[in-house]
Design a protein around this motif. Structure first.
Motif, PDB file in Angstrom:
ATOM      1  N   LYS A 542       0.837  -1.202   0.000  1.00  0.00           N
ATOM      2  CA  LYS A 542       0.000   0.000   0.000  1.00  0.00           C
ATOM      3  C   LYS A 542       0.875   1.258   0.000  1.00  0.00           C
ATOM      4  O   LYS A 542       0.602   2.219  -0.722  1.00  0.00           O
ATOM      5  CB  LYS A 542      -0.925  -0.010   1.211  1.00  0.00           C
ATOM      6  N   LEU A 543       1.926   1.244   0.800  1.00  0.00           N
ATOM      7  CA  LEU A 543       2.820   2.399   0.831  1.00  0.00           C
ATOM      8  C   LEU A 543       3.541   2.586  -0.496  1.00  0.00           C
ATOM      9  O   LEU A 543       3.694   3.714  -0.983  1.00  0.00           O
ATOM     10  CB  LEU A 543       3.837   2.236   1.962  1.00  0.00           C
ATOM     11  N   ALA A 544       4.005   1.491  -1.078  1.00  0.00           N
ATOM     12  CA  ALA A 544       4.706   1.600  -2.361  1.00  0.00           C
ATOM     13  C   ALA A 544       3.784   2.124  -3.449  1.00  0.00           C
ATOM     14  O   ALA A 544       4.217   2.876  -4.336  1.00  0.00           O
ATOM     15  CB  ALA A 544       5.290   0.246  -2.763  1.00  0.00           C
ATOM     16  N   GLU A 545       2.511   1.748  -3.389  1.00  0.00           N
ATOM     17  CA  GLU A 545       1.564   2.172  -4.418  1.00  0.00           C
ATOM     18  C   GLU A 545       1.024   3.573  -4.176  1.00  0.00           C
ATOM     19  O   GLU A 545       0.889   4.373  -5.102  1.00  0.00           O
ATOM     20  CB  GLU A 545       0.396   1.182  -4.479  1.00  0.00           C
ATOM     21  N   GLN A 546       0.693   3.875  -2.917  1.00  0.00           N
ATOM     22  CA  GLN A 546      -0.031   5.102  -2.610  1.00  0.00           C
ATOM     23  C   GLN A 546       0.798   6.135  -1.860  1.00  0.00           C
ATOM     24  O   GLN A 546       0.421   7.309  -1.811  1.00  0.00           O
ATOM     25  CB  GLN A 546      -1.287   4.771  -1.797  1.00  0.00           C
ATOM     26  N   GLY A 547       1.877   5.700  -1.229  1.00  0.00           N
ATOM     27  CA  GLY A 547       2.731   6.639  -0.509  1.00  0.00           C
ATOM     28  C   GLY A 547       2.192   7.074   0.833  1.00  0.00           C
ATOM     29  O   GLY A 547       2.811   7.905   1.505  1.00  0.00           O
ATOM     30  N   VAL A 548       1.052   6.523   1.265  1.00  0.00           N
ATOM     31  CA  VAL A 548       0.446   6.954   2.527  1.00  0.00           C
ATOM     32  C   VAL A 548      -0.110   5.744   3.264  1.00  0.00           C
ATOM     33  O   VAL A 548      -0.567   4.773   2.647  1.00  0.00           O
ATOM     34  CB  VAL A 548      -0.668   7.996   2.281  1.00  0.00           C
ATOM     35  N   LEU A 549      -0.044   5.783   4.593  1.00  0.00           N
ATOM     36  CA  LEU A 549      -0.529   4.706   5.446  1.00  0.00           C
ATOM     37  C   LEU A 549      -1.360   5.314   6.567  1.00  0.00           C
ATOM     38  O   LEU A 549      -0.924   6.260   7.230  1.00  0.00           O
ATOM     39  CB  LEU A 549       0.659   3.925   6.030  1.00  0.00           C
ATOM     40  N   ARG A 550      -2.560   4.782   6.776  1.00  0.00           N
ATOM     41  CA  ARG A 550      -3.428   5.235   7.865  1.00  0.00           C
ATOM     42  C   ARG A 550      -3.772   4.042   8.748  1.00  0.00           C
ATOM     43  O   ARG A 550      -4.066   2.965   8.257  1.00  0.00           O
ATOM     44  CB  ARG A 550      -4.710   5.864   7.307  1.00  0.00           C
ATOM     45  N   TYR A 562      -5.890   8.197  15.703  1.00  0.00           N
ATOM     46  CA  TYR A 562      -5.842   7.998  14.260  1.00  0.00           C
ATOM     47  C   TYR A 562      -4.535   8.568  13.730  1.00  0.00           C
ATOM     48  O   TYR A 562      -4.215   9.740  13.941  1.00  0.00           O
ATOM     49  CB  TYR A 562      -7.048   8.660  13.594  1.00  0.00           C
ATOM     50  N   LYS A 563      -3.781   7.706  13.059  1.00  0.00           N
ATOM     51  CA  LYS A 563      -2.436   8.077  12.624  1.00  0.00           C
ATOM     52  C   LYS A 563      -2.334   8.032  11.102  1.00  0.00           C
ATOM     53  O   LYS A 563      -2.975   7.212  10.448  1.00  0.00           O
ATOM     54  CB  LYS A 563      -1.407   7.114  13.219  1.00  0.00           C
ATOM     55  N   GLU A 564      -1.481   8.874  10.578  1.00  0.00           N
ATOM     56  CA  GLU A 564      -1.188   8.872   9.148  1.00  0.00           C
ATOM     57  C   GLU A 564       0.302   9.088   8.952  1.00  0.00           C
ATOM     58  O   GLU A 564       0.902   9.957   9.600  1.00  0.00           O
ATOM     59  CB  GLU A 564      -1.975   9.980   8.430  1.00  0.00           C
ATOM     60  N   ARG A 565       0.890   8.300   8.093  1.00  0.00           N
ATOM     61  CA  ARG A 565       2.313   8.434   7.754  1.00  0.00           C
ATOM     62  C   ARG A 565       2.447   8.390   6.239  1.00  0.00           C
ATOM     63  O   ARG A 565       1.739   7.651   5.566  1.00  0.00           O
ATOM     64  CB  ARG A 565       3.138   7.305   8.373  1.00  0.00           C
ATOM     65  N   THR A 566       3.379   9.171   5.723  1.00  0.00           N
ATOM     66  CA  THR A 566       3.655   9.168   4.292  1.00  0.00           C
ATOM     67  C   THR A 566       5.121   8.853   4.060  1.00  0.00           C
ATOM     68  O   THR A 566       5.982   9.160   4.903  1.00  0.00           O
ATOM     69  CB  THR A 566       3.316  10.518   3.646  1.00  0.00           C
ATOM     70  N   LEU A 567       5.415   8.261   2.926  1.00  0.00           N
ATOM     71  CA  LEU A 567       6.812   8.009   2.562  1.00  0.00           C
ATOM     72  C   LEU A 567       7.562   9.316   2.380  1.00  0.00           C
ATOM     73  O   LEU A 567       8.764   9.402   2.672  1.00  0.00           O
ATOM     74  CB  LEU A 567       6.878   7.179   1.285  1.00  0.00           C
ATOM     75  N   ALA A 568       6.871  10.326   1.911  1.00  0.00           N
ATOM     76  CA  ALA A 568       7.522  11.619   1.673  1.00  0.00           C
ATOM     77  C   ALA A 568       8.086  12.191   2.966  1.00  0.00           C
ATOM     78  O   ALA A 568       9.228  12.669   3.012  1.00  0.00           O
ATOM     79  CB  ALA A 568       6.540  12.590   1.031  1.00  0.00           C
ATOM     80  N   GLU A 569       7.306  12.162   4.043  1.00  0.00           N
ATOM     81  CA  GLU A 569       7.794  12.739   5.297  1.00  0.00           C
ATOM     82  C   GLU A 569       8.906  11.896   5.911  1.00  0.00           C
ATOM     83  O   GLU A 569       9.669  12.384   6.740  1.00  0.00           O
ATOM     84  CB  GLU A 569       6.645  12.928   6.280  1.00  0.00           C
ATOM     85  N   LEU A 570       9.016  10.631   5.497  1.00  0.00           N
ATOM     86  CA  LEU A 570      10.103   9.774   5.971  1.00  0.00           C
ATOM     87  C   LEU A 570      11.312   9.816   5.046  1.00  0.00           C
ATOM     88  O   LEU A 570      12.308   9.125   5.284  1.00  0.00           O
ATOM     89  CB  LEU A 570       9.611   8.335   6.094  1.00  0.00           C
ATOM     90  N   GLY A 571      11.215  10.608   3.974  1.00  0.00           N
ATOM     91  CA  GLY A 571      12.314  10.703   3.020  1.00  0.00           C
ATOM     92  C   GLY A 571      12.482   9.484   2.152  1.00  0.00           C
ATOM     93  O   GLY A 571      13.578   9.224   1.636  1.00  0.00           O
ATOM     94  N   LEU A 572      11.412   8.734   1.958  1.00  0.00           N
ATOM     95  CA  LEU A 572      11.495   7.470   1.229  1.00  0.00           C
ATOM     96  C   LEU A 572      10.691   7.464  -0.057  1.00  0.00           C
ATOM     97  O   LEU A 572      10.653   6.451  -0.762  1.00  0.00           O
ATOM     98  CB  LEU A 572      11.008   6.323   2.135  1.00  0.00           C
ATOM     99  N   ASP A 573      10.047   8.566  -0.379  1.00  0.00           N
ATOM    100  CA  ASP A 573       9.187   8.581  -1.556  1.00  0.00           C
ATOM    101  C   ASP A 573       9.977   8.331  -2.841  1.00  0.00           C
ATOM    102  O   ASP A 573       9.477   7.712  -3.780  1.00  0.00           O
ATOM    103  CB  ASP A 573       8.452   9.918  -1.648  1.00  0.00           C
ATOM    104  N   ALA A 574      11.220   8.771  -2.873  1.00  0.00           N
ATOM    105  CA  ALA A 574      12.014   8.662  -4.100  1.00  0.00           C
ATOM    106  C   ALA A 574      12.510   7.245  -4.365  1.00  0.00           C
ATOM    107  O   ALA A 574      13.014   6.965  -5.460  1.00  0.00           O
ATOM    108  CB  ALA A 574      13.210   9.621  -4.035  1.00  0.00           C
TER     109      ALA A 574
END
Length: 704
Positions: A542-550, A562-574
């Protein structure tokens, strides 16, 4: 009406006072299921039919002949019912790949398929093993979730599911690969379809969900509880027939974009669909593809569609009538069932429905089986609903099959209800809850409802599986008590130790929700994450496809955060394009998982049923000069690993024999220890005020 002389055995009651009689009943249920399943493949014309894919998004049929057999062995190993495998290669090759998940490996180049004869031999060997387990395993009644016999029933009911899904694939196969078979004869009755009309369904309540001590086998999504109050609505008396659907086709609706939901429009354009998939145009006449033959269109049989086609039909009918026409919700289907006086199939008589193979190996006229004021509330074809599958309150996963349902709680799988002509065992009971991707084809059609109210939408936005949520926080959430993020810390240790070594491929084995997989992709060109549980790798996917996890976290009691994390804020989107995830057994990996410059196995070895087998195979997976990083708190427990298979943590010849001693002994022939041992701490949050604080011993080994 054609009725078979011998009824196909029903799912057994797992209670009573005669254990030996129940043992014999379960044994009969097992062999009857295997016999029927194997007879299905007798409709294939030859070996070539086993290797040609009926559709691109599924394995060839040789996979399904083997899959259900290896399921027994893989689950029996996991449950501790047996210690020895029959054929480790088969039990890896045939393990996963049945629901078009992104971690399914459908590349034929990765498979050296055995011959059908070899798979049949394997199935005979499997039968002997299961027979022995049934004969020798202690049996007390009732049989519940923790009971060893539950796993036996799990294997049998799993094969019955594939009896149906494999019949759909055979129906999608090229006609030259199939032939009629006396055990699989279709209905020969057809005529002019009756005019469909609406039946008023009074307001009422529904109550569903099984208690965990229920005495009939069920899958995890059936347990818990759910209640709903429903206002009055109207339902079509009959399933939509081929005749009724023809008006939709002839109106040009497959070319009318306004009738299709966004997802359905994408499917229709991709598939270039112009009519139902089993309809065939021959000159000026329509024909219907059955499982083993093609027949002139039986207009009074139910049309078979995917969800998108059913939904577009409802939109077309709503526009034509000016009324709110839609598919029923799951709750509304249960209301139809409850007012129709139905019950689960009886042992002693054929069902009053085209169900459980009691009548034919095909659909039949929609006027054949009356259920109160309605027809075909159960049987004939499955019925699409508006409801994406979701967990009931107090849902729990079974530890031996923890990913049967949870990967489908994604808003992309809609429930189908009622069963079809081939739905047997658990599939044929009221409590069953099966869901498929909306573009899938089963033996499924639909009825429509007219209602002023919209169907209730289950909440699917946040991951609520408690263990999965805790691991999501462990991997992607906050740092607690000053302890660094554990998967990230291990990845950094691995990358630092790699130095100038080649860094093309890495394997994160036991990747859980996948944080280390992403972190390793900062350094490696390609990283594969593998975990035994599809529940966990689904998060990484889900993270690899959408970049966000809830996800939700327990605060205290029933209070949630309720939590939300994104690959972008972890520096992993690239780097997300550099990762891939697969489901797999670390003790029995497929041969394709090899050629790695690094293998990371974090907190894995003390949760394996055979850690020595895993460790002894690692040299075959890693390139010369490559690294193996092991991390573990060495929490050896017999619920995961039989005492005889512990790597260490016991007395040998009167002296303490540690896990590190065991690692040196097992790995010494192919690896040498280049770093460690060192301790790396980790913290897992359970609630606002409860945490697990542990130390994991890290060692790094270089392949010689």
């Amino acid at each position: 009406m054609s009725v078979k002389n011998t009824l196909f055995s029903r799912t057994p009651l797992l209670a009573g006072d005669n254990a030996e009689a129940k043992r014999a009943e379960i044994r009969h249920y097992f062999h009857a299921t295997c016999d029927r399943y194997e007879s299905l493949f007798e409709v294939l014309t030859g070996d070539e039919a086993y290797y040609k894919k009926p559709i691109a998004l599924r394995h060839p049929l040789i996979f399904y002949l083997g899959h259900t057999a290896t399921f027994f062995i893989n689950k029996f190993i996991l449950a501790g019912l047996i210690e020895q495998r029959i054929n480790p290669r088969f039990e890896s090759m045939f393990a996963v790949g049945v629901d078009e998940m992104s971690w399914d490996d459908l590349n034929d180049a990765h498979y050296d398929w055995p011959t059908p004869a070899e798979v049949r031999t394997y199935r005979r060997e499997m039968r002997e093993v299961v027979d022995r387990v049934i004969a020798t395993t202690p049996l007390t009644l009732p049989v519940g979730w923790p009971h060893p016999f539950w796993v036996v029933l799990m294997g049998i009911e799993h094969e019955r599911i594939h009896l149906e899904t494999s019949s759909v694939l055979i129906r999608q196969h090229d006609l030259r690969f199939v032939k009629p078979h006396p055990a699989w004869m279709p209905c020969r009755q057809s005529g002019v379809a009756s005019q469909n009309d609406l039946v008023t369904i009074t307001a009422g309540s529904v109550s569903v969900g099984k208690p965990f001590d229920d005495s009939v086998y069920g899958w995890d999504n059936e347990y818990g509880n759910h209640k709903a109050e429903l206002p009055a609505f109207q339902a079509s008396r009959h399933l939509v027939s081929n005749q009724e659907f023809l008006a939709f086709v002839e109106a040009g609706s497959y070319a009318d974009d306004s009738l299709w939901e966004e997802e359905g429009l994408h499917w229709r354009q991709f598939a270039r669909a112009q009519h139902p998939t089993f309809w065939i145009r021959r000159d000026a006449d329509w024909h219907l593809r059955l499982m083993c033959e093609e027949v002139p269109m039986p207009w009074d049989w139910p049309v078979e569609t995917n969800y998108h086609e059913a939904k577009a039909f409802c939109n077309w009918k709503a526009r034509a009538t000016g009324r709110r026409v839609r598919l029923p919700s799951e709750d509304e289907w249960y209301r139809l069932y409850d007012i129709s006086g139905l019950h689960d199939p009886a042992n002693e008589a054929p069902t009053a429905a085209n169900l459980h193979l009691d009548h034919w190996a095909s659909s039949c006229p929609v006027t054949q089986f009356r259920h109160g004021d309605l027809y075909d509330v159960v049987g004939n074809v499955w019925q699409w609903t508006e409801t994406p599958t979701y967990p009931f309150d107090h849902f729990a996963v079974h530890p031996i099959y923890d990913d049967f349902t949870t990967p489908t709680f994604d808003g992309r799988h809609n429930l189908i209800k009622g069963g079809s002509w081939i739905s047997c065992g658990n599939e044929a009971v009221r409590a069953s809850r099966y869901a498929f991707r909306r573009h899938f084809f089963q033996h499924a059609g639909f009825r429509y409802v007219v209602a002023e109210h919209a169907p209730a939408a289950p909440a699917l936005g946040y991951e609520s599986d408690r263990m999965l949520s805790e691991y999501s926080e462990f991997h992607y959430g906050e740092e607690y008590f000053g302890v660094a993020n554990f998967p990230r810390a291990l990845a950094q240790i691995a990358i630092k130790t790699m130095g100038n070594r080649p860094a093309l491929k890495a394997l994160d084995l036991g990747c859980a929700t996948g944080r280390a997989t992403f972190e390793l992709a900062r350094h490696f060109e390609r990283v594969t994450g593998i975990d035994f549980s599809a529940r966990f790798i689904g998060t990484g996917v889900k993270l690899a496809e959408q970049g966000v996890l809830r996800y939700t976290l327990v605060d205290e009691g029933e209070l949630l955060l309720y939590k939300e994390r994104t690959l972008a804020e972890l520096g992993l989107d690239a780097v997300r394009h550099k990762v891939e995830f697969y489901q797999g057994d670390a003790c029995n990996l497929k041969d394709i998982f090899t050629g790695y410059d690094l293998v990371l196995a974090a907190n894995l070895i003390d949760r394996l049923y055979s850690p020595a087998k895993f460790l002894q195979s690692m040299h075959e997976r890693i390139n010369r000069g490559g690294l193996l990083l092991l991390a573990s708190p060495y929490t050896w427990l017999e619920e995961y690993t039989p005492r005889a298979d512990w790597v260490g943590g016991f007395k040998r010849d009167g002296e303490s024999f540690t896990t590190l001693d065991g690692l040196k002994q097992i790995l010494g022939a192919h690896f040498h220890l280049i770093e460690g041992p060192r301790e790396v701490p980790f913290v897992i949050r359970e609630t606002r005020r409860k945490y697990q604080h542990s130390l994991s011993e890290v060692t790094i080994w270089e392949k010689q």
